[in-house]
Design a protein around this motif. Structure first.
Motif, PDB file in Angstrom:
ATOM      1  N   GLY A 234       0.903  -1.195  -0.083  1.00  0.00           N
ATOM      2  CA  GLY A 234      -0.057  -0.043  -0.009  1.00  0.00           C
ATOM      3  C   GLY A 234       0.771   1.279  -0.116  1.00  0.00           C
ATOM      4  N   ARG A 235       2.141   1.114   0.212  1.00  0.00           N
ATOM      5  CA  ARG A 235       3.073   2.299   0.369  1.00  0.00           C
ATOM      6  C   ARG A 235       3.934   2.462  -0.634  1.00  0.00           C
ATOM      7  NH1 ARG A 235       4.168   1.640   6.937  1.00  0.00           N
ATOM      8  NH2 ARG A 235       4.808   3.873   7.022  1.00  0.00           N
ATOM      9  N   LYS A 236       4.275   1.235  -0.972  1.00  0.00           N
ATOM     10  CA  LYS A 236       5.658   1.325  -2.120  1.00  0.00           C
ATOM     11  C   LYS A 236       5.198   1.945  -3.236  1.00  0.00           C
ATOM     12  CE  LYS A 236       7.856  -2.262  -4.959  1.00  0.00           C
ATOM     13  NZ  LYS A 236       7.964  -3.783  -5.471  1.00  0.00           N
ATOM     14  N   LYS A 237       6.196   2.351  -3.964  1.00  0.00           N
ATOM     15  CA  LYS A 237       5.863   3.632  -5.127  1.00  0.00           C
ATOM     16  C   LYS A 237       5.838   2.518  -6.568  1.00  0.00           C
ATOM     17  CE  LYS A 237       7.974   7.168  -8.085  1.00  0.00           C
ATOM     18  NZ  LYS A 237       9.105   8.239  -8.174  1.00  0.00           N
ATOM     19  N   LEU A 238       5.150   2.532  -7.191  1.00  0.00           N
ATOM     20  CA  LEU A 238       4.721   1.779  -8.291  1.00  0.00           C
ATOM     21  C   LEU A 238       5.739   1.999  -9.256  1.00  0.00           C
ATOM     22  CD1 LEU A 238       0.923   2.223  -8.879  1.00  0.00           C
ATOM     23  CD2 LEU A 238       2.166   0.257  -7.814  1.00  0.00           C
ATOM     24  N   LYS A 239       6.402   0.722 -10.064  1.00  0.00           N
ATOM     25  CA  LYS A 239       7.365   0.870 -10.914  1.00  0.00           C
ATOM     26  C   LYS A 239       6.848   0.283 -12.294  1.00  0.00           C
ATOM     27  CE  LYS A 239      11.375   0.985  -8.022  1.00  0.00           C
ATOM     28  NZ  LYS A 239      12.578   0.475  -7.227  1.00  0.00           N
ATOM     29  N   PHE A 240       6.421   1.153 -13.378  1.00  0.00           N
ATOM     30  CA  PHE A 240       5.709   0.356 -14.374  1.00  0.00           C
ATOM     31  C   PHE A 240       6.477   0.082 -15.273  1.00  0.00           C
ATOM     32  CE2 PHE A 240       2.338   3.089 -12.544  1.00  0.00           C
ATOM     33  CZ  PHE A 240       1.212   2.372 -12.773  1.00  0.00           C
ATOM     34  N   SER A 241       6.299  -1.301 -15.958  1.00  0.00           N
ATOM     35  CA  SER A 241       7.019  -1.683 -17.009  1.00  0.00           C
ATOM     36  C   SER A 241       6.080  -2.741 -17.917  1.00  0.00           C
ATOM     37  CB  SER A 241       8.377  -2.461 -16.550  1.00  0.00           C
ATOM     38  OG  SER A 241       7.733  -3.853 -15.701  1.00  0.00           O
ATOM     39  N   VAL A 242       6.338  -3.055 -19.002  1.00  0.00           N
ATOM     40  CA  VAL A 242       5.470  -4.130 -19.664  1.00  0.00           C
ATOM     41  C   VAL A 242       5.735  -5.501 -18.942  1.00  0.00           C
ATOM     42  CG1 VAL A 242       5.075  -4.966 -21.730  1.00  0.00           C
ATOM     43  CG2 VAL A 242       6.069  -2.692 -21.945  1.00  0.00           C
ATOM     44  N   VAL A 243       4.675  -5.951 -18.609  1.00  0.00           N
ATOM     45  CA  VAL A 243       4.523  -7.149 -17.983  1.00  0.00           C
ATOM     46  C   VAL A 243       4.048  -8.501 -18.664  1.00  0.00           C
ATOM     47  CG1 VAL A 243       3.640  -8.503 -15.786  1.00  0.00           C
ATOM     48  CG2 VAL A 243       4.423  -6.148 -15.644  1.00  0.00           C
ATOM     49  N   ASP A 244       4.718  -9.453 -18.999  1.00  0.00           N
ATOM     50  CA  ASP A 244       4.058 -10.789 -19.737  1.00  0.00           C
ATOM     51  C   ASP A 244       3.291 -11.686 -18.804  1.00  0.00           C
ATOM     52  OD1 ASP A 244       3.876 -12.978 -20.824  1.00  0.00           O
ATOM     53  OD2 ASP A 244       5.808 -12.937 -22.089  1.00  0.00           O
ATOM     54  N   MET A 245       2.312 -11.381 -18.767  1.00  0.00           N
ATOM     55  CA  MET A 245       1.286 -12.179 -17.643  1.00  0.00           C
ATOM     56  C   MET A 245       1.412 -13.710 -18.057  1.00  0.00           C
ATOM     57  SD  MET A 245       0.000  -9.896 -15.665  1.00  0.00           S
ATOM     58  CE  MET A 245      -1.296 -10.522 -14.943  1.00  0.00           C
ATOM     59  N   ASN A 246       1.205 -14.135 -19.019  1.00  0.00           N
ATOM     60  CA  ASN A 246       1.490 -15.597 -19.526  1.00  0.00           C
ATOM     61  C   ASN A 246       2.880 -16.231 -18.669  1.00  0.00           C
ATOM     62  OD1 ASN A 246      -0.887 -15.166 -20.721  1.00  0.00           O
ATOM     63  ND2 ASN A 246       0.289 -15.254 -22.850  1.00  0.00           N
ATOM     64  N   ARG A 247       3.798 -15.415 -19.049  1.00  0.00           N
ATOM     65  CA  ARG A 247       5.009 -15.951 -18.291  1.00  0.00           C
ATOM     66  C   ARG A 247       4.961 -16.072 -16.626  1.00  0.00           C
ATOM     67  NH1 ARG A 247      11.055 -13.631 -19.990  1.00  0.00           N
ATOM     68  NH2 ARG A 247      12.222 -14.943 -18.548  1.00  0.00           N
ATOM     69  N   ILE A 248       4.651 -14.857 -16.355  1.00  0.00           N
ATOM     70  CA  ILE A 248       4.450 -14.736 -14.808  1.00  0.00           C
ATOM     71  C   ILE A 248       3.793 -15.907 -14.436  1.00  0.00           C
ATOM     72  CG2 ILE A 248       3.467 -13.726 -12.918  1.00  0.00           C
ATOM     73  CD1 ILE A 248       4.730 -11.055 -13.701  1.00  0.00           C
ATOM     74  N   VAL A 249       2.684 -16.323 -14.727  1.00  0.00           N
ATOM     75  CA  VAL A 249       1.479 -17.205 -14.226  1.00  0.00           C
ATOM     76  C   VAL A 249       2.163 -18.547 -14.422  1.00  0.00           C
ATOM     77  CG1 VAL A 249      -0.718 -18.467 -14.793  1.00  0.00           C
ATOM     78  CG2 VAL A 249      -0.449 -15.842 -14.791  1.00  0.00           C
ATOM     79  N   SER A 250       3.054 -18.955 -15.661  1.00  0.00           N
ATOM     80  CA  SER A 250       3.618 -20.193 -15.724  1.00  0.00           C
ATOM     81  C   SER A 250       4.617 -20.396 -14.696  1.00  0.00           C
ATOM     82  CB  SER A 250       4.329 -20.039 -17.369  1.00  0.00           C
ATOM     83  OG  SER A 250       4.918 -21.501 -17.559  1.00  0.00           O
ATOM     84  N   GLU A 251       5.441 -19.183 -14.550  1.00  0.00           N
ATOM     85  CA  GLU A 251       6.624 -19.397 -13.761  1.00  0.00           C
ATOM     86  C   GLU A 251       6.028 -19.715 -12.136  1.00  0.00           C
ATOM     87  OE1 GLU A 251       9.726 -16.268 -16.140  1.00  0.00           O
ATOM     88  OE2 GLU A 251       8.903 -15.593 -14.033  1.00  0.00           O
ATOM     89  N   VAL A 252       5.104 -18.986 -11.642  1.00  0.00           N
ATOM     90  CA  VAL A 252       4.772 -18.999 -10.355  1.00  0.00           C
ATOM     91  C   VAL A 252       3.863 -20.248 -10.170  1.00  0.00           C
ATOM     92  CG1 VAL A 252       2.934 -18.154  -8.884  1.00  0.00           C
ATOM     93  CG2 VAL A 252       4.311 -16.453 -10.188  1.00  0.00           C
ATOM     94  N   PHE A 253       3.290 -20.818 -11.178  1.00  0.00           N
ATOM     95  CA  PHE A 253       2.612 -22.254 -10.952  1.00  0.00           C
ATOM     96  C   PHE A 253       3.609 -23.085 -11.034  1.00  0.00           C
ATOM     97  CE2 PHE A 253       0.289 -25.988 -12.590  1.00  0.00           C
ATOM     98  CZ  PHE A 253      -0.803 -26.139 -11.593  1.00  0.00           C
ATOM     99  N   ASP A 254       4.842 -23.177 -11.618  1.00  0.00           N
ATOM    100  CA  ASP A 254       5.776 -24.143 -11.551  1.00  0.00           C
ATOM    101  C   ASP A 254       6.520 -24.105 -10.281  1.00  0.00           C
ATOM    102  OD1 ASP A 254       5.516 -24.829 -14.208  1.00  0.00           O
ATOM    103  OD2 ASP A 254       6.951 -23.778 -15.042  1.00  0.00           O
TER     104      ASP A 254
END
Length: 262
Positions: A107-127
């Motif tokens: 809730g306090r951390k400053k947002l750092k925007f970048s292009v996020v590959d959602m499919n890749r993140i989901v696959s990595e986290v699930f593994d």
């Protein structure tokens, strides 16, 4: 003359009413500012307390483990069980504190925007979660989704929390089936995580995203009741929304949106 007098009286009433409205609006703005200040102070206090509690909690858990390992042979079964209960309780407390600190931090951390590959993140986290839950039969189906501009660390936490929930509440089945997908629509991208778990009654949907709210007893499903609240906080900080659809014993689908940058 009568008409002029009526106009004058009306102008006075309008002026008085306008002044009253300005005062009410000013008072409202002051109250809102005070509430924001109070909320900020309460959050800072809660963060400080949570942080200060972590060290003694770790100490109690650690010393209890040492007692059990080094001096367990001097204790009867009842004494050993007491120590195991202390270890279990302090471990749960440490998890709760860690989750609270994460909730406040996001809730306090400053947002750092970048292009996020959602499919890749989901696959990595699930593994990663599959390694944690070895012995479980778990499958992930990903429908290609568009990337998004967002804070990658925060979005990874959203995916971790949603996938962890999907896995946890579907363990009643011989096989866990999780689906991830999404689509673009005007001004935003909608993503979803679907599971084949125990589900929940829809009238309880709003409660899911509040801190410490749990729809299932801890004896049945472990947890601290902060994961989905963290998801909501992160998504709202991105300017998006979260909601869910579910049928008891037929699984749940959690949705979240991220606005697209114009």
């Amino acid at each position: 003359m009568e008409l002029q007098r009526a106009r004058d009286e009306l102008e006075v009433k309008v002026a008085d009413r306008t002044a009253e409205l300005f005062k009410l609006n000013s008072d409202l703005e002051k109250n809102v500012a005070q509430l924001k200040l109070i909320n900020a102070e309460l959050e800072a206090f809660s963060y400080s307390i949570s942080h200060d509690l972590k060290t003694p909690t770790i100490a109690v858990e650690g010393f209890s483990r040492v007692l059990l390992e080094r001096y367990g042979d001097r204790l009867d079964n009842k004494g050993k069980n007491f120590l195991r209960l202390i270890i279990q309780s302090t471990s749960q407390m440490r998890e709760l504190i860690d989750n609270l600190l994460a909730y406040f931090a996001f809730g306090r951390k400053k947002l750092k925007f970048s292009v996020v590959d959602m499919n890749r993140i989901v696959s990595e986290v699930f593994d990663q979660l599959k390694e944690v839950h070895r012995g479980r039969t778990m499958y992930l189906s990903i429908t290609p989704t568009p990337p998004v501009n967002a804070d990658k660390t925060m979005i990874r936490q959203v995916i971790l929390n949603l996938l962890s929930n999907a896995i946890k509440y579907s363990r009643v089945n011989a096989q866990t089936d999780v689906k991830f997908g999404g689509w673009s629509e005007q001004g935003r991208i909608v993503y979803y995580v679907q599971d084949n778990g125990v589900g929940f009654p829809m009238e309880s949907m709003e409660r899911l995203f509040e801190v410490f709210e749990r729809l299932h007893p801890s004896e049945e499903f472990e947890g601290t009741g902060i994961g989905l609240a963290t998801v909501k906080r992160i998504i709202q900080r991105h300017g998006g929304e979260v909601w869910a659809q579910s049928t008891v014993n037929e699984g749940s689908t959690f949705y979240f949106t991220i606005p697209t940058l114009s």
